[in-house]
Design an enzyme around this catalytic site. Structure first.
Site, PDB file in Angstrom:
ATOM      1  N   LYS A  79      12.257  70.241  11.482  1.00  0.00           N
ATOM      2  CA  LYS A  79      12.024  68.794  11.593  1.00  0.00           C
ATOM      3  C   LYS A  79      13.252  68.143  12.225  1.00  0.00           C
ATOM      4  CE  LYS A  79      10.465  64.817   8.834  1.00  0.00           C
ATOM      5  NZ  LYS A  79      10.071  64.339   7.491  1.00  0.00           N
ATOM      6  N   SER A 154       5.573  62.190   7.000  1.00  0.00           N
ATOM      7  CA  SER A 154       6.263  62.125   8.268  1.00  0.00           C
ATOM      8  C   SER A 154       6.534  63.480   8.918  1.00  0.00           C
ATOM      9  CB  SER A 154       7.591  61.398   8.076  1.00  0.00           C
ATOM     10  OG  SER A 154       8.461  62.147   7.263  1.00  0.00           O
ATOM     11  N   SER A 178       6.195  63.429   2.372  1.00  0.00           N
ATOM     12  CA  SER A 178       6.264  63.766   3.801  1.00  0.00           C
ATOM     13  C   SER A 178       6.202  65.255   4.142  1.00  0.00           C
ATOM     14  CB  SER A 178       7.526  63.176   4.419  1.00  0.00           C
ATOM     15  OG  SER A 178       7.324  61.813   4.685  1.00  0.00           O
TER      16      SER A 178
END
Lengths: 484, 98
Positions: A79, A154, A178
């Site tokens: 990420k 996210s 997330s």
């Protein structure tokens, strides 16, 4: 069947036996990315040369030692809020579009030690603020199951990349769901460890009292392997716990006969799609069928979790994001005549709308008029929520519920921010109480994956993984894959 | 017309404190959304939290200290490498005073 469909253990065994090389595996990953990522758009950066070089080095070292670390040669997506030395780390924001960290996050050092190969950085909501990955400054990621749908967020890029078989595993971060919600939307496994289990050093902070890094994988066993590699105390992170790390893989016994499950009625309320409730109850019956006992319980303060969260997170984010000033790193606006104007122009041009919304609201709840009434109140109600959980965990081993109240919606569907905030209602409580929580695929609705969530006692990832794994072994949901 | 509890003026003031310039449209939207967020947050206010400690952090450990030993720090040129403007090994900023 592609090599990218194999589990981490199968891959490790083949690599260790010399039947597969890291270079071949990394090649397969890069090839898959070049084939499908134009549609999925999970990757913000693919480090083809770096990944190949690293794979060759791992193969050379194996040729000499005949030994491989557990993740040696395994391709991973990271990420883009996790600092990777010398490799852009953008937080999917214009603010950090060209930012190259001069140090690694601790999890990256740990993955390096374990032999993992970072093939690239994956997309997310800007500064992890969102649950659809649509707020990325760069691109919208598509759900591999139905390309017109969001992957969740996210950590949408992390989940989509694993679901699309572009990488074997990825790392995400979870502040209010997330990791788990995008894992649920994309039909993969997402684990948020206990607060303090994994070092946050080098994770670009959203809300420091809630953020945790964790793995997104295709199976529970894979998640156990990755957690094993990244867990543990880190002197660089003062909130990293000095608690022993157990052997997560050997915890996966398949036996749940001693397990008691609490099912909070508040997590099956009217906001949850009835078809999702059905799938989660089906999963509960599977666990019951192999000997687990369950009872309905009540967590009376759970309904306040979302309000607490949307006071605390903006407050912490407002402070954390004050560092982006255009001076030491990141975007700097042109044409400012003085320092104050430079700050304002830089931040106004560098941040997207959701980030500005949360910073401004966060500044407000921290201001004198609102601080006691809302911010401190939220922290106190957070204590009440934690006590609800402590009471439940005196009598039960895990808590079971849905991961998300709905399936992935269409990209671009306009949703009021407050409605979108409500979609985090099932995942937020684990962050507020610092609990480990996992999302495991438990079927589909309209061809879109549904996730079951299991939460455990603080630092008892072993039990959460054991129950999730036992369930998974009884079903084939984790073997389903998008047609892509 | 009902008066919003978070006025446009409030939003502008908070944006200013946050070093953000918002468009008129953003100010308008945020004023509605913040008012609504506070309305929702008001549900918490009914709870009795007398004698309840606020949770700042869920961990039991509070004081984390380390030995005060000299350790290598980041290289100066590395630290400056992400800045847009530097001069003589320092970050360069526009003038602070007129």
């Amino acid at each position: 069947m592609s090599v990218l469909d194999l589990s981490l253990r199968e891959l490790h065994n083949q690599l260790e036996a010399g039947d597969l090389t890291a270079e071949d595996l990394v090649d397969a990953s890069l090839k898959r990315i070049s084939e499908v990522d134009e549609q999925v758009k999970a990757f913000l950066l693919v480090d083809e040369a770096g990944a190949r070089k690293r794979a060759r080095a791992l193969d050379e070292s194996f040729a000499k030692s005949r030994h491989r670390e557990l993740l040696s040669g395994i391709p991973a997506g990271i990420k883009d809020n996790i600092s990777t030395q010398g490799m852009t780390t953008t937080c999917a924001s214009r603010m950090l579009a060209e930012y190259k960290p001069i140090f690694n996050a601790t999890v990256m050092d740990k993955l390096d030690e374990a032999g993992a190969v970072t093939v690239g950085k994956v997309n997310m909501d800007e500064f992890a603020m969102g649950s659809t990955t649509e707020s990325s400054y760069f691109q919208k990621t598509h759900n591999p199951w139905q390309l017109d749908r969001v992957p969740g967020g996210s950590s949408g890029g992390s989940a989509a990349a694993v679901a699309a078989r572009e990488v074997v595993f990825s790392l995400g971060s979870d502040t209010g769901g997330s990791i788990r919600q995008p894992a649920a939307y994309c039909g993969v496994v997402g684990l948020k460890p206990s607060y303090g289990r994994v070092s946050r050093f080098g994770l670009i902070a959203l809300a420091s009292s809630l953020d945790q890094i964790g793995p997104i994988t295709r199976t529970v066993e894979d998640a156990a392997y990755v957690l094993q590699a990244i867990a543990g105390h880190d002197p660089q992170d003062a909130t990293s716990a000095q608690t022993d790390v157990s052997d997560y893989v050997s915890a996966l016994t398949g036996n749940v006969k001693d397990v008691t499950i609490a099912v909070p009625k508040e997590m099956f309320g009217e906001g949850v799609d009835s078809r999702i409730k059905e799938k989660v109850y089906e999963a509960l019956r599977v666990l019951e069928g192999i000997g687990a006992r369950w009872e309905e319980v009540s967590l009376p303060h759970l309904k306040y979790a979302i309000h607490v969260y949307y006071v605390i997170v903006p407050g912490e984010a407002s402070s954390n994001l004050a560092r982006f000033d255009g001076i030491r790193f990141g975007f700097r606006a042109e044409g400012a005549d003085n320092l104050q104007e430079l700050y304002e122009k830089t931040r106004s041009e560098g941040f997207g709308r959701e980030v500005k919304r949360r910073i401004t609201f966060g500044t407000m709840v921290l201001s004198a008029d609102y601080y006691e009434k809302y911010y401190v109140k939220a922290q106190k109600v957070r204590t009440l929520i934690r006590r609800d959980f402590e009471r439940i965990f005196d009598a039960y081993d895990v808590i079971l519920g849905p991961t998300a109240p709905n399936v992935a919606r269409k990209i671009g569907e306009t949703v009021d921010p407050l409605t979108s905030y409500a979609s985090d209602m099932c995942t937020i409580p684990a962050n507020l109480a610092g609990l480990p929580a996992i999302s495991v695929p438990c079927g589909t609705v309209d061809g879109l994956p549904v996730g079951m969530q299991l939460m455990g006692k603080p630092f008892d990832e072993a039990t959460v993984l054991r129950v999730a794994h036992a369930y998974e072994q009884q079903t084939d949901h984790h073997r389903q894959k998008p047609a892509l | 017309m009902t008066v919003l509890r978070v006025t446009k003026e409030d939003v502008r003031r908070m944006a200013k404190v946050s070093c953000l310039q918002l468009t008129d449209e953003e100010v308008e939207a945020f004023s509605h959304q913040f008012s609504e967020l506070l309305d929702k947050a008001d549900e918490m206010l009914t709870l009795n939290t007398d004698h309840i400690e606020p949770t700042v952090n869920v961990l039991k450990q509070t004081k984390v200290l380390r030995d005060d030993r000299v350790r290598p720090s980041a290289d100066q040129s590395d630290v400056l490498s992400n800045a847009r403007e530097t001069v003589d090994g320092q970050f360069k900023v526009p003038s602070v005073f007129e």
